[in-house]
Design a protein around this motif. Structure first.
Motif, PDB file in Angstrom:
ATOM      1  N   GLN A   1       0.824  -1.204   0.000  1.00  0.00           N
ATOM      2  CA  GLN A   1       0.000   0.000   0.000  1.00  0.00           C
ATOM      3  C   GLN A   1       0.862   1.259   0.000  1.00  0.00           C
TER       4      GLN A   1
ATOM      5  N   ALA B   1       0.896   4.217  -2.833  1.00  0.00           N
ATOM      6  CA  ALA B   1       0.643   5.610  -2.470  1.00  0.00           C
ATOM      7  C   ALA B   1       1.803   6.501  -2.895  1.00  0.00           C
TER       8      ALA B   1
ATOM      9  N   ALA C   1      -5.219   1.380  -0.826  1.00  0.00           N
ATOM     10  CA  ALA C   1      -4.103   2.330  -0.817  1.00  0.00           C
ATOM     11  C   ALA C   1      -4.524   3.711  -1.296  1.00  0.00           C
TER      12      ALA C   1
ATOM     13  N   TYR D   1      -3.021   7.278   0.071  1.00  0.00           N
ATOM     14  CA  TYR D   1      -2.454   8.315  -0.793  1.00  0.00           C
ATOM     15  C   TYR D   1      -3.113   9.663  -0.525  1.00  0.00           C
ATOM     16  N   HIS D   2      -4.428   9.699  -0.441  1.00  0.00           N
ATOM     17  CA  HIS D   2      -5.134  10.970  -0.228  1.00  0.00           C
ATOM     18  C   HIS D   2      -4.771  11.578   1.120  1.00  0.00           C
TER      19      HIS D   2
ATOM     20  N   GLY E   1       0.004  11.170   1.144  1.00  0.00           N
ATOM     21  CA  GLY E   1       0.871  11.051  -0.025  1.00  0.00           C
ATOM     22  C   GLY E   1       2.180  11.792   0.085  1.00  0.00           C
TER      23      GLY E   1
END
Length: 317
Positions: free
Chosen positions: A254, A258, A285, A289-290, A293
């Motif tokens: 994950q 990301a 993932a 990322y959001h 990140g």
């Protein structure tokens, strides 16, 4: 599923794509059908599928045959997914692009691809001949847009300049080995100018180094090439990556996903799975990322292994 533009001349694509090398032949057929159905339902409707039977891949792989049968069994209509094929340079020009496409599309059971990637090479290619023959296949309706796979940046620039001068379709994306540990080709001076222009995009591939970055330090299956000869260092980096992932309360795969998604040059990330759980893990993932990140990219900066492994012309040491 978020979408991004695959370069100026490419389509909107989901940020995730499923790759085909050693993917569909690594699981039971019913599992392949289920993974394809779940992928498309989740918005992951981009599939990188090729006939791998040329050059170093001349191993009679059936992964493309399995994909074609499985996607029909899953009830997924051709208009509901994007197909990205491959054109190989290993035996080019003896094995021309028209013949390659005829065989590869027939094996999948479709009339055309949406995109193709012109594969990597050992000897410098005749770039003008490649661009010209690709354009012939676009005019013939075999695909709509194209990219390259791990080309030396100088050859890519030549392809773009020649295509524009002749009014031919130019490559609009590059499928690159790109990951936490392999960053120099993409983030160094070689491709970065193209990515910064906004007209050219990256398709990140081999993001887990054949599973090594997921903790499978010595994969039993055949995995991708090792440009720069850094695989030993990558195995050492895998343990550190796991520690960084733990600090974000996530898994190494994950975190690796990301990391790639947080690079604005990346239009989509290719990965292979052999189990439904792996697909679900990868889908999760997106939230990572959001939320984190930028922080993730900073946290893995020290794991940039190939920093000094690319020569001035953009070729690997």
């Amino acid at each position: 599923m978020p979408q991004r533009k695959l370069g100026a001349d490419g389509p909107l694509v989901p940020v995730y794509g499923l790759g085909s090398w050693n993917t569909w032949d690594r699981m039971e057929f019913d599992d392949a059908v289920g993974i394809l159905r779940r992928s498309v339902d989740a918005g992951v409707n981009f599939f990188d599928v090729a006939h791998y039977n040329m050059g170093p891949h001349a191993e009679q792989s059936k992964t493309d045959l399995i994909f074609g049968k499985a996607i029909r069994e899953a009830g997924i209509a051709r208009e509901d997914y994007l197909l990205c094929g491959k054109l190989w340079l290993w035996e080019y020009p003896a094995a021309g692009f028209a013949a390659q496409l005829n065989e590869s599309l027939d094996r999948v059971g479709v009339d055309k691809a949406d995109l193709v990637v012109v594969g990597d090479y050992m000897e410098r290619p005749d770039v003008r001949a490649i661009v010209t023959e690709v354009a012939e296949q676009v005019r013939a309706g075999r695909f709509d847009a194209w990219g390259v796979n791990n080309w030396i940046a100088a050859d890519l620039h030549q392809a773009i300049d020649f295509a524009r001068a002749e009014g031919l379709p130019a490559p609009c994306f590059a499928q690159l080995k790109y990951s936490v540990v392999r960053r120099t080709m993409a983030e160094g001076p070689f491709y970065q100018e193209l990515f910064d222009s906004g007209s050219f995009a990256m398709q990140a591939s081999d993001i887990l180094e054949g599973g090594i970055l997921a903790g499978k330090l010595h994969p039993q299956r055949k995995i991708g090439a090792d440009p720069g000869g850094i695989r030993g260092e990558i195995r050492e980096a895998a343990a550190e990556l796991a520690e960084v992932a733990a600090s974000f309360n996530t898994t190494a795969p994950q975190l690796a996903l990301a990391f790639c998604l947080a690079n604005p040059a990346v239009a989509n990330v290719l990965f292979g799975v052999s189990r439904r759980e792996q697909l679900e893990d990868n889908l999760a993932a997106l939230e990572l990322y959001h939320r984190h990140g930028s922080a993730i990219r900073e946290a893995v900066q020290h794991l940039w292994v190939d920093r000094n492994k690319v020569q001035a012309d953009g070729s690997w040491l």
